[in-house]
Design a protein around this motif. Structure first.
Motif, PDB file in Angstrom:
ATOM      1  N   ASN A  32      88.435  38.112  25.900  1.00  0.00           N
ATOM      2  CA  ASN A  32      87.240  38.851  25.651  1.00  0.00           C
ATOM      3  C   ASN A  32      87.384  39.758  24.219  1.00  0.00           C
ATOM      4  O   ASN A  32      86.428  39.604  23.221  1.00  0.00           O
ATOM      5  CB  ASN A  32      86.929  40.262  26.571  1.00  0.00           C
ATOM      6  N   VAL A  49      77.282  44.494  18.514  1.00  0.00           N
ATOM      7  CA  VAL A  49      78.006  44.841  19.742  1.00  0.00           C
ATOM      8  C   VAL A  49      78.251  46.093  19.802  1.00  0.00           C
ATOM      9  O   VAL A  49      78.789  46.905  19.023  1.00  0.00           O
ATOM     10  CB  VAL A  49      79.447  44.197  19.626  1.00  0.00           C
ATOM     11  N   ILE A  51      78.746  50.231  20.487  1.00  0.00           N
ATOM     12  CA  ILE A  51      80.064  50.661  21.160  1.00  0.00           C
ATOM     13  C   ILE A  51      79.434  51.877  21.956  1.00  0.00           C
ATOM     14  O   ILE A  51      78.486  52.662  21.469  1.00  0.00           O
ATOM     15  CB  ILE A  51      80.618  51.582  19.929  1.00  0.00           C
ATOM     16  N   TYR A  52      79.825  52.082  23.190  1.00  0.00           N
ATOM     17  CA  TYR A  52      79.529  52.958  24.274  1.00  0.00           C
ATOM     18  C   TYR A  52      80.649  54.252  24.152  1.00  0.00           C
ATOM     19  O   TYR A  52      81.843  54.141  23.835  1.00  0.00           O
ATOM     20  CB  TYR A  52      79.408  52.507  25.456  1.00  0.00           C
ATOM     21  N   ALA A  82      83.200  43.236  36.693  1.00  0.00           N
ATOM     22  CA  ALA A  82      81.971  43.383  35.833  1.00  0.00           C
ATOM     23  C   ALA A  82      80.544  43.185  36.834  1.00  0.00           C
ATOM     24  O   ALA A  82      79.655  43.994  36.569  1.00  0.00           O
ATOM     25  CB  ALA A  82      81.921  42.729  34.529  1.00  0.00           C
ATOM     26  N   MET A  87      77.374  44.181  34.753  1.00  0.00           N
ATOM     27  CA  MET A  87      77.531  44.480  33.347  1.00  0.00           C
ATOM     28  C   MET A  87      78.346  43.318  32.717  1.00  0.00           C
ATOM     29  O   MET A  87      78.876  42.463  33.473  1.00  0.00           O
ATOM     30  CB  MET A  87      78.484  45.665  33.076  1.00  0.00           C
ATOM     31  N   SER A  88      78.544  43.173  31.504  1.00  0.00           N
ATOM     32  CA  SER A  88      79.148  42.174  30.683  1.00  0.00           C
ATOM     33  C   SER A  88      80.611  42.433  31.026  1.00  0.00           C
ATOM     34  O   SER A  88      81.231  43.596  31.130  1.00  0.00           O
ATOM     35  CB  SER A  88      78.791  42.081  29.419  1.00  0.00           C
ATOM     36  N   HIS A  91      81.946  44.944  28.364  1.00  0.00           N
ATOM     37  CA  HIS A  91      81.169  46.138  28.259  1.00  0.00           C
ATOM     38  C   HIS A  91      81.933  47.006  29.589  1.00  0.00           C
ATOM     39  O   HIS A  91      82.319  48.081  29.371  1.00  0.00           O
ATOM     40  CB  HIS A  91      79.798  46.336  28.518  1.00  0.00           C
ATOM     41  N   HIS A  94      85.505  48.138  28.825  1.00  0.00           N
ATOM     42  CA  HIS A  94      85.622  49.298  27.585  1.00  0.00           C
ATOM     43  C   HIS A  94      85.131  50.280  28.614  1.00  0.00           C
ATOM     44  O   HIS A  94      85.681  51.352  28.425  1.00  0.00           O
ATOM     45  CB  HIS A  94      84.453  48.999  26.466  1.00  0.00           C
ATOM     46  N   GLN A  95      83.963  50.264  29.289  1.00  0.00           N
ATOM     47  CA  GLN A  95      83.781  51.457  30.019  1.00  0.00           C
ATOM     48  C   GLN A  95      84.716  51.944  31.201  1.00  0.00           C
ATOM     49  O   GLN A  95      84.980  53.120  31.338  1.00  0.00           O
ATOM     50  CB  GLN A  95      82.101  51.343  30.698  1.00  0.00           C
TER      51      GLN A  95
END
Length: 160
Positions: A32, A49, A51-52, A82, A87-88, A91, A94-95
């Motif tokens: 990923n 893409v 950024i969260y 996921a 979610m992807s 994502h 990252h989260q």
């Protein structure tokens, strides 16, 4: 001096060459990271893409942690985790890291080692059986991860 992206690519290649199926979540995480890098830097029509910030909420984290705990003895993929939250994989990863402070793969390893520690002290099962009960694909895979996280082998831990 190699860049971090080059290093990630080399780590992915090394894992794939080793054929270590016990680290499928790790391989997916590396893939990923590589995919996002390629999309961000080499796509003709560069995708956005996002950024969260903030990470997963407690309401989102708890079912994921429960799932990991209930399925430690099985193969758990990034896609599985996921999908729990719709979610992807990127994502979610990252989260998750923002919320927990570590990657899903590292968290999974930590939990498997914690379960192994408990079984080593509370049962007389062989280390190989404990490895399989905790989701490791072999005694040596458990030993390597156990030593990295605790500084000792499973056998030494049991005797300690």
């Amino acid at each position: 001096m190699p860049t971090a992206r080059y290093a990630n690519g080399m780590m992915l290649l090394t894992e794939l060459k080793q054929g270590n199926t016990g680290s499928k979540l790790y391989i997916e995480s590396l893939a990923n990271v590589l995919a996002v890098h390629l999309l961000r830097n080499y796509a003709v029509d560069k995708p956005v893409v996002p950024i969260y910030q903030g990470g997963l909420t407690q309401r989102q984290v708890l079912p994921v942690l429960d799932y990991i705990n209930e399925h430690l003895h099985q193969e758990i993929t990034l896609a599985d985790l996921a999908a729990l939250l719709g979610m992807s994989q990127f994502h979610f990863s990252h989260q998750f890291k923002l919320a927990i402070g570590t990657t899903p793969y590292q968290y999974l390893l930590q939990q498997r080692v914690e379960r192994a520690k408990h079984l080593l002290k509370q049962t007389n099962h062989s280390i190989t059986d404990i490895a399989l009960m905790c989701g490791f694909n072999s005694h040596s895979h458990l030993s390597k991860q156990f030593r990295q996280l605790t500084g000792m082998t499973p056998r030494a831990y049991r005797l300690h």
